[in-house]
Design an enzyme around this catalytic site. Structure first.
Site, short mmCIF file in Angstrom:
data_model
loop_
_atom_site.label_atom_id
_atom_site.label_comp_id
_atom_site.label_asym_id
_atom_site.label_seq_id
_atom_site.Cartn_x
_atom_site.Cartn_y
_atom_site.Cartn_z
N HIS A 109 15.19 13.18 -30.18
CA HIS A 109 15.21 11.77 -30.69
C HIS A 109 13.93 10.91 -29.81
CE1 HIS A 109 19.03 12.35 -33.16
NE2 HIS A 109 17.91 13.02 -33.63
N GLY A 118 29.42 16.72 -26.64
CA GLY A 118 29.42 15.18 -26.84
C GLY A 118 28.68 14.60 -27.90
#
Ligand code: APR
Length: 249
Positions: A124, A192
């Site tokens: 990202h 996570g």
């Protein structure tokens, strides 16, 4: 820092010791213990009135470029004072033991490289990098002013963070490398991440479908949990150092 080894399954420990191709996919949860909010945590201060999804998009930037620019300036400042946590360092140590280690991250904070990981795929982007919205020229410095968004020195276009916004394509080279790594690994960690955003969320299933052992470390169950071979619900900054200790201590 010494951690008492948690009781990890013996077969998991030997799996890690014998692994030659391992992928670790991480999300915002890995950086939570460094003091960074996860992507779906409530925002702070003046940004509490906005949802990230309403700011991290080309439409939001077109509608109000200064608001989006200021949000990322605030986030860059927030990241500047932040350091990797034991979970980041455990992944950096894991890479030293695994010949074919690939870290695929959805995080844009740069903490994995800061902790020492080498083979990092930033799906990202990275919030510390700034580029032109039009000609993609990177900008190391820019003229900050309170009224408008800084302009590209090459073409005069607006500057923007070098991150992937909702509705934008992921960087092709990184995504292809991530898919290849997921398809050819023996062990796939999902750490996570809520596993709700595609295409990152599909990587664990691609690995599972090719027979990789899937290990989830997350504070809460996710859509991957039922498919994972090993699930550890808790803090990655506590679990990862103990797992690395148990395997290579
Ligand atoms: N240890 C382990 N897991 C944690 C911890 C922790 N200390 N703290 C939070 N978590 C978990 C949360 O329970 C949650 O499931 O981490 C996950 C974080 O999920 P999100 O906030 O959805 O972040 P992420 O999965 O990285 O989002 C993916 O979505 O919005 C887009 O581009 C954005 O990269 C982001 C992507």
């Amino acid at each position: 820092m010494w951690h008492p080894p948690l009781a990890f399954p013996v077969e998991l420990v030997s799996l890690l010791r014998g692994a030659s191709n391992l992928v670790a996919l991480t999300g915002a949860g890995v950086s939570q213990e460094s003091g960074l909010r996860t992507f779906r945590d409530a925002q702070a201060g003046l940004w509490a009135q906005y949802r990230p999804e309403d700011l991290a998009s080309p439409e939001a930037f077109r509608r109000d470029p200064k608001l989006v620019w200021d949000w990322y300036a605030w986030r860059r400042e927030a990241v500047k004072g932040v350091r990797p946590n034991p979970g980041h360092y455990a992944l950096a140590e894991m890479e030293t033991h695994i010949p074919g280690f690939t870290l695929i991250t959805q995080n844009v904070d740069g903490l994995h490289r800061m902790a020492g990981n080498q083979n990092v795929l930033e799906l990202h982007g990275n919030i510390q990098r700034v580029r032109c919205a039009d000609c993609y020229t990177f900008a190391e410095t820019w003229e900050d002013d309170t009224e408008s968004v800084p302009k590209c020195r090459e073409c005069g276009g607006l500057l923007r963070p070098d991150v992937v916004w909702f509705g934008e394509a992921l960087p092709r080279v990184q995504l292809e490398a991530a898919v290849e790594a997921a398809r050819s690994c023996e062990v796939f960690f999902s750490i996570g991440t809520s596993g709700v955003v595609q295409p990152a969320a599909s990587l664990a299933f691609a690995a599972h479908n090719r027979g990789a052992a899937v290990i989830e470390i997350n504070a809460e169950p996710t859509p991957l949990t039922p498919k994972a071979d090993y699930v550890f619900h808790g803090k990655s900054g506590e679990i990862l150092p103990r797992l690395v200790e148990a395997a290579w201590g």
